[in-house]
Design a protein around this motif. Structure first.
Motif, PDB file in Angstrom:
ATOM      1  N   VAL A   1      -0.005  -3.077   8.079  1.00 13.26           N
ATOM      2  CA  VAL A   1      -0.822  -1.994   8.628  1.00 13.26           C
ATOM      3  C   VAL A   1      -1.367  -1.110   7.504  1.00 13.26           C
ATOM      4  O   VAL A   1      -2.556  -0.745   7.485  1.00 13.26           O
ATOM      5  N   GLY A   2      -0.504  -0.761   6.554  1.00 12.37           N
ATOM      6  CA  GLY A   2      -0.939   0.075   5.440  1.00 12.37           C
ATOM      7  C   GLY A   2      -2.025  -0.587   4.614  1.00 12.37           C
ATOM      8  O   GLY A   2      -2.987   0.064   4.197  1.00 12.37           O
ATOM      9  N   SER A   3      -1.889  -1.894   4.392  1.00 14.28           N
ATOM     10  CA  SER A   3      -2.898  -2.634   3.626  1.00 14.28           C
ATOM     11  C   SER A   3      -4.237  -2.651   4.344  1.00 14.28           C
ATOM     12  O   SER A   3      -5.298  -2.488   3.727  1.00 14.28           O
TER      13      SER A   3
ATOM     14  N   LEU B   1      16.086   0.735   5.487  1.00 13.01           N
ATOM     15  CA  LEU B   1      14.898  -0.091   5.722  1.00 13.01           C
ATOM     16  C   LEU B   1      13.767   0.718   6.351  1.00 13.01           C
ATOM     17  O   LEU B   1      12.593   0.517   6.023  1.00 13.01           O
ATOM     18  N   TYR B   2      14.104   1.642   7.241  1.00 14.74           N
ATOM     19  CA  TYR B   2      13.070   2.486   7.842  1.00 14.74           C
ATOM     20  C   TYR B   2      12.483   3.432   6.803  1.00 14.74           C
ATOM     21  O   TYR B   2      11.273   3.706   6.802  1.00 14.74           O
ATOM     22  N   THR B   3      13.345   3.928   5.926  1.00 13.52           N
ATOM     23  CA  THR B   3      12.866   4.786   4.843  1.00 13.52           C
ATOM     24  C   THR B   3      11.956   3.997   3.904  1.00 13.52           C
ATOM     25  O   THR B   3      10.885   4.467   3.494  1.00 13.52           O
TER      26      THR B   3
ATOM     27  N   ASP C   1       6.665   2.086   1.689  1.00 13.48           N
ATOM     28  CA  ASP C   1       5.790   0.926   1.491  1.00 13.48           C
ATOM     29  C   ASP C   1       4.477   1.067   2.258  1.00 13.48           C
ATOM     30  O   ASP C   1       3.445   0.542   1.833  1.00 13.48           O
ATOM     31  N   PHE C   2       4.511   1.766   3.376  1.00 15.72           N
ATOM     32  CA  PHE C   2       3.302   2.007   4.155  1.00 15.72           C
ATOM     33  C   PHE C   2       2.288   2.792   3.323  1.00 15.72           C
ATOM     34  O   PHE C   2       1.114   2.415   3.225  1.00 15.72           O
ATOM     35  N   VAL C   3       2.771   3.856   2.693  1.00 12.69           N
ATOM     36  CA  VAL C   3       1.896   4.693   1.859  1.00 12.69           C
ATOM     37  C   VAL C   3       1.461   3.924   0.613  1.00 12.69           C
ATOM     38  O   VAL C   3       0.283   3.926   0.232  1.00 12.69           O
TER      39      VAL C   3
ATOM     40  N   ILE D   1      -2.548   0.875  -2.896  1.00  9.75           N
ATOM     41  CA  ILE D   1      -2.857  -0.332  -3.658  1.00  9.75           C
ATOM     42  C   ILE D   1      -4.017  -1.093  -3.027  1.00  9.75           C
ATOM     43  O   ILE D   1      -4.923  -1.576  -3.725  1.00  9.75           O
ATOM     44  N   ALA D   2      -4.013  -1.206  -1.695  1.00  3.35           N
ATOM     45  CA  ALA D   2      -5.082  -1.936  -1.005  1.00  3.35           C
ATOM     46  C   ALA D   2      -6.431  -1.243  -1.155  1.00  3.35           C
ATOM     47  O   ALA D   2      -7.475  -1.895  -1.078  1.00  3.35           O
TER      48      ALA D   2
END
Length: 254
Positions: free
Chosen positions: A13-15, A151-153, A158-160, A165-166
């Motif tokens: 989703v972040g990408s 993992l949620y953290t 990783d979302f941000v 990066i994308a």
């Protein structure tokens, strides 16, 4: 595995969001983000090394790992194969500057010299997503304790990160998601089968080597030195083999 699934989805989703927003960002701003990613990669890698080196009980292991891993990776030409596989699928752009700096260059030459390579960004993304305390201890806690907090953290971070990066490298950064899933899935599976197989010492050694690889990626992005980071990637396997051998040896002796 729900935590790993959420983490994987966050990268996808972040990408998508970052690559979509890229269309509305001017080239000079994209370049600033590009440089920022490189600086942050160097800082994060250095921080990992500084944090975990004092915890290492085998101070020579990471040196041996980098040396052996580099030899194996170079022999297999991992960097070259990966670049040809990923960059060969990129569609050439059409925006070409026509100032004095581009006189004597064809559009294709200008494009190739200025456009960030997807293979470079993807290898950096994979290292940033996979190498870290949350990404390695998270699946272990999930498997043993049923706790997905790490993992949620990590999914939030990783979302941000994937968006940033994308915004420079495009939709191809989504390819890091399945790599993360397999990486965390391996830790989860091993922890389920044998919690003793993943020790704090192993996490420390992997984090030191991972920090060095992230720093190498940052230097490549900043065009300071092309470290061919992917050729060094097999270094991560050496500590695993070392601790596996040590574990088997202890079992035989006892």
């Amino acid at each position: 595995m729900i935590g790993t699934i959420v983490n994987t989805a966050a990268i996808v989703v972040g990408s998508c969001i970052g690559a979509t927003l890229k269309r509305g960002i001017k080239a000079e701003y994209q370049q600033v983000v590009f440089v920022g990613i490189g600086l942050c990669s160097v800082a994060l890698g250095l921080n990992a090394c500084v944090h975990y080196l004092p915890k290492s009980h085998y101070p020579v292991l990471f040196i041996l790992s980098m040396a052996l891993g580099g030899v194996v990776g170079t022999a297999l030409n991992l960097s070259g194969r990966f670049s040809r596989l990923i960059d060969g699928r990129q569609t050439p752009g059409h925006d070409v500057q026509t100032d004095d700096a581009t006189v004597g260059y064809t559009p294709k030459q200008v494009h190739n010299s200025e456009k960030p390579r997807l293979s470079e960004g993807l290898s950096t993304a994979i290292l940033l997503f996979c190498i870290g305390t949350f990404s390695m201890l998270g699946p272990v806690n999930s498997a043993i304790l049923g706790d997905n907090t790490y993992l949620y953290t990590n999914a939030t971070l990783d979302f941000v990160t994937s968006m940033v990066i994308a915004s420079s490298y495009g939709y191809g950064i989504m390819l890091a998601a399945p790599v993360l899933f397999c990486w965390q899935g391996a830790f989860y599976l091993v922890a389920k089968l044998s919690a003793d197989a993943i020790s704090d010492d192993l996490i420390s050694e992997l984090s030191i080597i991972g920090g060095l690889l992230i720093m190498a990626s940052g230097l490549s992005i900043l065009k300071i030195r092309d470290c061919k980071t992917l050729n060094l990637l097999p270094a991560l396997v050496v500590p695993v083999l070392f601790f596996l051998f040590r574990y088997c040896l202890i079992c035989i002796i006892t």
